[in-house]
Design a protein around this motif. Structure first.
Motif, PDB file in Angstrom:
ATOM      1  N   VAL A 267       0.842  -1.206   0.000  1.00 61.59           N
ATOM      2  CA  VAL A 267       0.000   0.000   0.000  1.00 61.59           C
ATOM      3  C   VAL A 267       0.872   1.250   0.000  1.00 61.59           C
ATOM      4  O   VAL A 267       0.617   2.227  -0.738  1.00 61.59           O
ATOM      5  N   GLN A 268       1.940   1.221   0.824  1.00 63.01           N
ATOM      6  CA  GLN A 268       2.836   2.383   0.906  1.00 63.01           C
ATOM      7  C   GLN A 268       3.562   2.613  -0.422  1.00 63.01           C
ATOM      8  O   GLN A 268       3.751   3.759  -0.849  1.00 63.01           O
ATOM      9  N   VAL A 269       3.994   1.520  -1.060  1.00 67.15           N
ATOM     10  CA  VAL A 269       4.687   1.643  -2.352  1.00 67.15           C
ATOM     11  C   VAL A 269       3.745   2.224  -3.406  1.00 67.15           C
ATOM     12  O   VAL A 269       4.099   3.114  -4.190  1.00 67.15           O
ATOM     13  N   SER A 270       2.487   1.716  -3.456  1.00 67.59           N
ATOM     14  CA  SER A 270       1.525   2.189  -4.470  1.00 67.59           C
ATOM     15  C   SER A 270       1.150   3.645  -4.251  1.00 67.59           C
ATOM     16  O   SER A 270       0.823   4.373  -5.200  1.00 67.59           O
ATOM     17  N   SER A 271       1.187   4.105  -2.985  1.00 73.81           N
ATOM     18  CA  SER A 271       0.842   5.510  -2.706  1.00 73.81           C
ATOM     19  C   SER A 271       2.040   6.437  -2.854  1.00 73.81           C
ATOM     20  O   SER A 271       1.919   7.654  -2.734  1.00 73.81           O
ATOM     21  N   GLY A 272       3.245   5.837  -3.072  1.00 70.82           N
ATOM     22  CA  GLY A 272       4.451   6.644  -3.245  1.00 70.82           C
ATOM     23  C   GLY A 272       5.128   7.023  -1.956  1.00 70.82           C
ATOM     24  O   GLY A 272       6.144   7.729  -1.961  1.00 70.82           O
ATOM     25  N   ALA A 273       4.582   6.574  -0.812  1.00 71.57           N
ATOM     26  CA  ALA A 273       5.205   6.891   0.480  1.00 71.57           C
ATOM     27  C   ALA A 273       6.465   6.078   0.716  1.00 71.57           C
ATOM     28  O   ALA A 273       7.262   6.384   1.616  1.00 71.57           O
ATOM     29  N   THR A 275       9.473   3.401  -1.488  1.00 70.50           N
ATOM     30  CA  THR A 275       9.923   2.837  -2.762  1.00 70.50           C
ATOM     31  C   THR A 275       9.951   1.314  -2.668  1.00 70.50           C
ATOM     32  O   THR A 275       9.992   0.734  -1.573  1.00 70.50           O
ATOM     33  N   ALA A 276       9.985   0.670  -3.827  1.00 71.01           N
ATOM     34  CA  ALA A 276      10.071  -0.794  -3.864  1.00 71.01           C
ATOM     35  C   ALA A 276      11.369  -1.277  -3.236  1.00 71.01           C
ATOM     36  O   ALA A 276      11.421  -2.290  -2.543  1.00 71.01           O
TER      37      ALA A 276
END
Length: 580
Positions: A267-273, A275-276
Motif C-alpha cells: 500500500v505504501q509503495v503504491s501511494s508513493g510513500a 519505494t520498492a
C-alpha cells in the motif's frame, strides 16, 4: 530470580577461574561485530539496486563496495568462528584438567557414594555442554542483540509505522516462549541426570563383562540398559515436543510478519510513500532480526543446560579433598604402630570397629584373623588413611598418623591384596606404577626375580613390554600376584599390608607366591589379613577379631590353647589340608 542470578555468577566464576584467553576472545568478538555490521549494510546496497536497477547504473565504486562488504563478512566471520572455537576449547580443556585433578584428590569416601559412570559423565558430557555454549552460542547471543538493535534503528529511520507494526508481534511471542524455555530447562536437567545413570550402567557392564557372562546376567543387564535407553528416549520426545511447539510458532510469526509487512508495504509503495527498494530492504532487515532471535532462543536453551552442567561440575570442585602434602614428613618409620581405642562406622547406626586396641611391632609380622565382616579390611583402610577413625587414634611411635602428610605416609606402605589391581599397559608399566623415582632395567629385573616373576615374564613375546590387557586379563591369577609383589618390592615400603594374597590361587601358584612374599617381608613391619593357617602359624602376633572387636591376641600356640573360635578356625584349616 535470586537463584538464577546465583547460577549465572557461578557459571561466570567457573569460566574466569580457567584464565581464558581474553585478548583472543576479544578479537573474535570484534570480528563477529564487524561481520554483523557489514551484514547490516547489505540491504542498503540492495535497496539502491532495486530502485534503479540496470547494469549501466552500477558504478565501479558500488561493485567494489559490495564485493568488499561480502569478502569482509566472509573473512571476519571465518576467523571469528575459528578463534571462538579455539578459545572455547581452551576454556573447556582447562575445566576438564581442573576437574580431573580434583577427582584424583578426592578421598575414598566420596567414591563410596558416587557411581563411576556418573563421575565420568560429569567429566565428559557436562563439560561438552559448556563447550557448546561457549563456542557456538555466546557470540551469537551478543552479535544477535547488536544485529537486532542495528536493524531496528535503520528500520525506524526508514519507516517507523511499519516497524511499530512488526514490534507488536514480539511481546506476544515472548509470553509463549518464556514458559516453554523453563520447561526446556527442566527437561534438559533430567536428561543430563539420566544420561549419567545410563553411562554408569554401561561402564559397570563393560568393565565386568566376564562376570556378566559367567553369571548369565545378560537378560537382567539388558533390561537395566533398556530402561535407561527408554528413559533417554522419553526425555528426547519431551524435548522434541517442545521443539515441535517452538518451530511452528517461530514459522508462524515470520509468516505473519511477512504478510503484514508486504500488505502494508505494498500500500505504501503504491501511494508513493515508500519505494520498492525500501520494501525489499525492510524485508531483508526483518530476516536480520528473526535469525538472531532464533539464535538468542537457542542460546537460552543451551544456557539452561549449561547451568545444570555447571551445578554438577561445581559440586565436584567444591567437594572436600585430601590434603596430601600438609603435615610432617614421615622419616622415623621403624617404630611401633599403636591402634588405640579406635572405633569406626561408615554410617553412624552401623559401627564396624568398636574400641579396637592393638600393637603392631616394628619389623615383625602381625596377623589379623576372624570371620568375614569382623572389620579386618576396614582396619587396613584406616591404616592406609582412606578413612579417619570415628574415635581413637593410630600412632606411629607417639605421633598420631593424622599429623603426617598423606603423601609421605602412603609412600611407606606396600599393599598386596587378593585381587591385586593391574592397569592396562605393559608389564613394565605395572611394575613401575606409582613410583616417584626413576628405576633402571636392572632394578626392575631384580624385583621380578625376587617375586619369582622373571621366569614367566621372559617367556612372553615382548618380555617386560608385553601388554597385559585391561585389568591384566591376559595374565593368570598367580602371575598378577607376582607382578603386584614385584611392584611392592620396587616401592621398597617400610610397612607391608597383605590382604591374604594367596587365597585365590591354586596350590602350585600359592607356593611360588608364598616364597615371593617371604622375600618381600624381610625387614619390614608386616600386617596380614589371614584366612589360611599356613599364613599365621609363624606370625609374631595373631589378633582375632569378631564383629568389630578384638577377642584374642597372642601366638598361634597361645590362642590355640585359650581361644575357642581360633581353635575351631585352626582345626577347620587342618581338616581342609588333610582332605586336600
Amino acid at each position: 530470580m535470586k537463584n538464577k542470578n546465583s547460577n549465572v555468577r557461578r557459571f561466570i566464576a567457573l569460566i574466569m577461574e580457567t584464565n581464558p584467553p581474553k585478548a583472543l576472545l576479544a578479537v573474535a568478538v570484534i570480528l563477529s561485530v564487524v561481520t554483523t555490521l557489514v551484514g547490516l549494510t547489505i540491504p542498503l546496497f540492495t535497496k539502491n539496486l532495486v530502485n534503479g536497477f540496470s547494469f549501466g547504473s552500477l558504478s565501479t565504486g558500488q561493485i567494489i563496495g559490495m564485493g568488499a562488504a561480502f569478502i569482509a563478512q566472509v573473512v571476519s566471520g571465518g576467523v571469528s568462528v575459528y578463534l571462538l572455537h579455539y578459545g572455547g576449547n581452551k576454556i573447556v580443556s582447562s575445566i576438564r584438567e581442573r576437574l580431573w585433578s580434583k577427582l584424583l584428590r578426592l578421598p575414598v569416601p566420596y567414591y563410596d557414594n558416587k557411581s563411576s559412570g556418573d563421575t565420568i559423565s560429569r567429566l565428559t558430557n557436562d563439560t561438552a555442554i559448556l563447550k557448546g555454549l561457549i563456542t557456538e552460542h555466546v557470540t551469537g547471543f551478543f552479535t544477535g542483540i547488536l544485529s537486532i538493535i542495528g536493524a531496528l534503528t535503520i528500520l525506524f529511520y526508514m519507516n517507523w509505522q511499519m516497524t511499530l507494526i512488526m514490534l507488536t508481534v514480539f511481546p506476544v511471542a515472548a509470553l509463549i516462549m518464556v514458559p516453554i524455555g523453563r520447561k526446556m530447562y527442566a527437561i534438559s536437567k533430567s536428561t543430563q541426570e539420566e544420561n549419567a545413570r545410563f553411562t554408569s550402567i554401561v561402564n559397570r557392564v563393560v568393565s565386568e563383562i566376564r562376570l556378566v557372562k559367567a553369571s548369565g546376567s545378560e537378560p537382567a543387564e539388558f533390561e537395566q540398559g533398556r530402561t535407561g535407553i527408554n528413559n533417554l528416549f522419553r526425555f528426547g520426545l519431551k524435548e522434541a515436543r517442545m521443539q515441535a511447539i517452538i518451530s511452528p510458532i517461530v514459522s508462524f510469526i515470520i509468516l505473519l510478519l511477512l504478510v503484514c509487512l508486504i500488505g502494508f508495504g505494498g500500500v505504501q509503495v503504491s501511494s508513493g510513500a515508500m519505494t520498492a527498494g525500501e520494501l525489499v530492504a525492510f524485508i531483508m532487515y526483518l530476516f536480520q532480526i528473526m535469525l538472531p532471535i532464533t539464535q538468542i532462543s537457542q542460546f537460552f536453551t543451551q544456557f539452561q543446560k549449561a547451568m545444570g552442567a555447571t551445578d554438577s561440575i561445581i559440586g565436584i570442585i567444591e567437594s572436600e579433598e585430601e590434603d596430601q602434602d600438609s603435615g610432617k614428613t614421615v622419616s622415623e618409620i621403624n617404630q611401633t604402630l599403636q591402634v588405640d581405642h579406635v572405633s569406626f562406622a561408615y554410617k553412624p547406626e552401623e559401627p564396624i570397629l568398636r574400641d579396637v586396641s592393638l600393637t603392631i611391632e616394628a619389623g615383625k609380622v602381625t596377623a589379623l584373623v576372624g570371620p568375614s565382616g569382623s572389620g579386618k579390611t576396614t582396619l587396613f583402610s584406616l591404616l592406609e588413611r582412606f578413612y579417619d577413625p570415628t574415635s581413637g587414634s593410630i600412632r606411629l611411635g607417639g605421633t598420631d598418623i593424622r599429623h603426617a602428610s598423606l603423601r609421605s605416609w602412603r609412600r611407606q606402605i606396600g599393599y598386596v591384596s587378593q585381587e591385586s589391581p593391574i592397569i592396562a599397559g605393559t608389564i613394565k608399566d605395572n611394575l613401575c606404577y606409582g613410583l616417584d623415582r626413576d628405576v633402571s632395567q636392572d632394578e626392575i629385573e631384580q624385583a621380578a626375580r625376587m617375586a619369582y616373576a622373571d621366569g614367566f615374564i621372559e617367556e612372553l613375546p615382548d618380555s617386560y613390554e608385553t601388554e597385559v590387557g585391561e585389568r591384566g586379563i591376559k595374565l593368570s591369577g598367580g602371575q598378577r600376584q607376582r607382578i603386584a609383589i614385584a611392584r611392592a618390592l620396587l616401592r621398597d615400603p617400610h610397612i607391608l599390608m597383605l590382604d591374604e594374597a594367596t587365597s585365590n590361587l591354586d596350590s602350585k601358584s600359592e607356593e611360588v607366591v608364598q616364597d615371593a612374599l617371604k622375600n618381600l617381608m624381610i625387614g619390614r613391619t608386616t600386617v596380614v589379613i589371614a584366612h589360611r593357617l599356613s599364613t599365621v602359624v609363624d606370625a609374631d602376633s595373631i589378633v582375632f577379631m569378631e564383629k568389630g572387636i578384638i577377642t584374642g591376641v597372642g601366638t598361634h600356640e597361645q590362642l590355640y590353647a585359650s581361644h575357642t573360635m581360633y581353635r575351631e578356625f585352626a582345626n577347620g584349616q587342618l581338616r581342609m589340608n588333610k582332605s586336600a
